[in-house]
Design a protein around this motif. Structure first.
Motif, PDB file in Angstrom:
ATOM      1  N   PHE A 247       0.827  -1.205   0.000  1.00  0.00           N
ATOM      2  CA  PHE A 247       0.000   0.000   0.000  1.00  0.00           C
ATOM      3  C   PHE A 247       0.857   1.249   0.000  1.00  0.00           C
ATOM      4  O   PHE A 247       2.032   1.230   0.366  1.00  0.00           O
ATOM      5  N   VAL A 248       0.218   2.343  -0.436  1.00  0.00           N
ATOM      6  CA  VAL A 248       0.846   3.672  -0.409  1.00  0.00           C
ATOM      7  C   VAL A 248      -0.156   4.645   0.176  1.00  0.00           C
ATOM      8  O   VAL A 248      -1.344   4.626  -0.196  1.00  0.00           O
ATOM      9  N   ASP A 249       0.278   5.506   1.093  1.00  0.00           N
ATOM     10  CA  ASP A 249      -0.599   6.500   1.718  1.00  0.00           C
ATOM     11  C   ASP A 249      -0.365   7.882   1.106  1.00  0.00           C
ATOM     12  O   ASP A 249       0.786   8.282   0.869  1.00  0.00           O
ATOM     13  N   LEU A 250      -1.458   8.579   0.855  1.00  0.00           N
ATOM     14  CA  LEU A 250      -1.397   9.986   0.446  1.00  0.00           C
ATOM     15  C   LEU A 250      -1.594  10.830   1.696  1.00  0.00           C
ATOM     16  O   LEU A 250      -2.695  10.886   2.247  1.00  0.00           O
ATOM     17  N   MET A 251      -0.521  11.484   2.124  1.00  0.00           N
ATOM     18  CA  MET A 251      -0.577  12.288   3.343  1.00  0.00           C
ATOM     19  C   MET A 251      -0.423  13.776   3.065  1.00  0.00           C
ATOM     20  O   MET A 251      -0.437  14.587   3.972  1.00  0.00           O
ATOM     21  N   ILE A 252      -0.273  14.142   1.799  1.00  0.00           N
ATOM     22  CA  ILE A 252      -0.154  15.557   1.423  1.00  0.00           C
ATOM     23  C   ILE A 252      -1.529  16.202   1.505  1.00  0.00           C
ATOM     24  O   ILE A 252      -2.538  15.613   1.103  1.00  0.00           O
ATOM     25  N   ASP A 253      -1.590  17.391   2.038  1.00  0.00           N
ATOM     26  CA  ASP A 253      -2.859  18.111   2.150  1.00  0.00           C
ATOM     27  C   ASP A 253      -3.493  18.276   0.758  1.00  0.00           C
ATOM     28  O   ASP A 253      -2.848  18.752  -0.176  1.00  0.00           O
ATOM     29  N   ASN A 254      -4.752  17.854   0.632  1.00  0.00           N
ATOM     30  CA  ASN A 254      -5.429  17.920  -0.668  1.00  0.00           C
ATOM     31  C   ASN A 254      -6.929  18.108  -0.459  1.00  0.00           C
ATOM     32  O   ASN A 254      -7.418  18.134   0.680  1.00  0.00           O
ATOM     33  N   ALA A 255      -7.667  18.241  -1.564  1.00  0.00           N
ATOM     34  CA  ALA A 255      -9.097  18.551  -1.493  1.00  0.00           C
ATOM     35  C   ALA A 255      -9.955  17.373  -1.057  1.00  0.00           C
ATOM     36  O   ALA A 255     -11.148  17.544  -0.773  1.00  0.00           O
ATOM     37  N   HIS A 256      -9.385  16.154  -0.986  1.00  0.00           N
ATOM     38  CA  HIS A 256     -10.206  14.964  -0.724  1.00  0.00           C
ATOM     39  C   HIS A 256      -9.824  14.221   0.550  1.00  0.00           C
ATOM     40  O   HIS A 256     -10.428  13.206   0.877  1.00  0.00           O
TER      41      HIS A 256
END
Length: 232
Positions: free
Chosen positions: A26-35
């Protein structure tokens, strides 16, 4: 994970998948974003059939939630599934023999390919595929698909008819069967899947079963002829 049954989309063999046949990461998206926070889980499964060894690749996108940790190690937990993609192969269409009419196979494959992206477009292709099967196999051609279906009622076995009748009475499928097959109908993915399953059933029961029966009969005839030749 525990062992589980699986059918390879490439060789169509039924196999038992174990941990040694698959890999998940798995890969996590931890950057601040719209979703918000997201997690992508990818899964590889390799067919254990030594004559195949093809792999499938599936990606699933989930919402995720912060579950604690320090600046050096941040932990997230998986939440709701939001998207799923079958990357390899690109659809779950079955491979059918060359003697199945290619126009029918093409509509079927396209219906499978866009089932999740556009269920209503998939259902339209499946209805056209169903009409193509009835016209080709039974030689029946009427103005409406519903009339063509009724015309084969006394020609097919009870179980096959029950399957056809059950699918055509489901939700919006049944509500639009009397319209032109090219009319776009609003169906959900489950309804689109049921139409595809019906197409697969009919191709197997009508084209493949008939062909295999003809082959078996021809083999019997060939053996008989061979023995008669040997007696001469």
């Amino acid at each position: 994970m525990s062992n589980h049954g699986w059918t390879c989309p490439f060789c169509n063999r039924i196999a038992t998948i174990t941990n040694s046949d698959m890999h998940t990461d798995f890969v996590d998206l931890m950057i601040d974003n719209a979703h918000g926070n997201k997690r992508v889980i990818i899964t590889f499964i390799v067919c254990p059939n030594p004559e195949c060894k093809e792999f499938i690749l599936i990606a699933k996108l989930y919402n995720s939630e912060f579950a604690g940790g320090s600046s050096a190690y941040t932990r997230y937990e998986t939440r709701e599934l939001t998207n799923e993609w079958e990357l390899i192969p690109s659809s779950q269409s079955k491979v059918f023999p060359e003697y199945v009419p290619q126009a029918i196979v093409k509509d079927y494959e396209e219906a499978c390919l866009i089932k999740e992206l556009s269920p209503k477009a998939s259902a339209t292709l499946s209805r056209r595929c169903l009409q193509g099967i009835i016209r080709d196999f039974w030689g029946i051609k009427k103005n409406r698909l519903v009339d063509e279906i009724e015309a084969i009622k006394d020609k097919v076995d009870t179980l096959t008819w029950d399957a056809i009748d059950a699918v055509r009475k489901i939700g919006n499928i049944g509500a639009h069967m009397e319209k032109d097959i090219n009319v776009i109908i609003d169906v959900d993915p489950k309804e689109a899947s049921l139409l595809i399953e019906l197409i697969e059933l009919l191709i197997k029961d009508w084209y493949i079963t008939k062909h295999e029966r003809q082959q078996r009969l021809q083999n019997i005839i060939d053996v008989k002829d061979s023995k008669e030749q040997m007696k001469k």
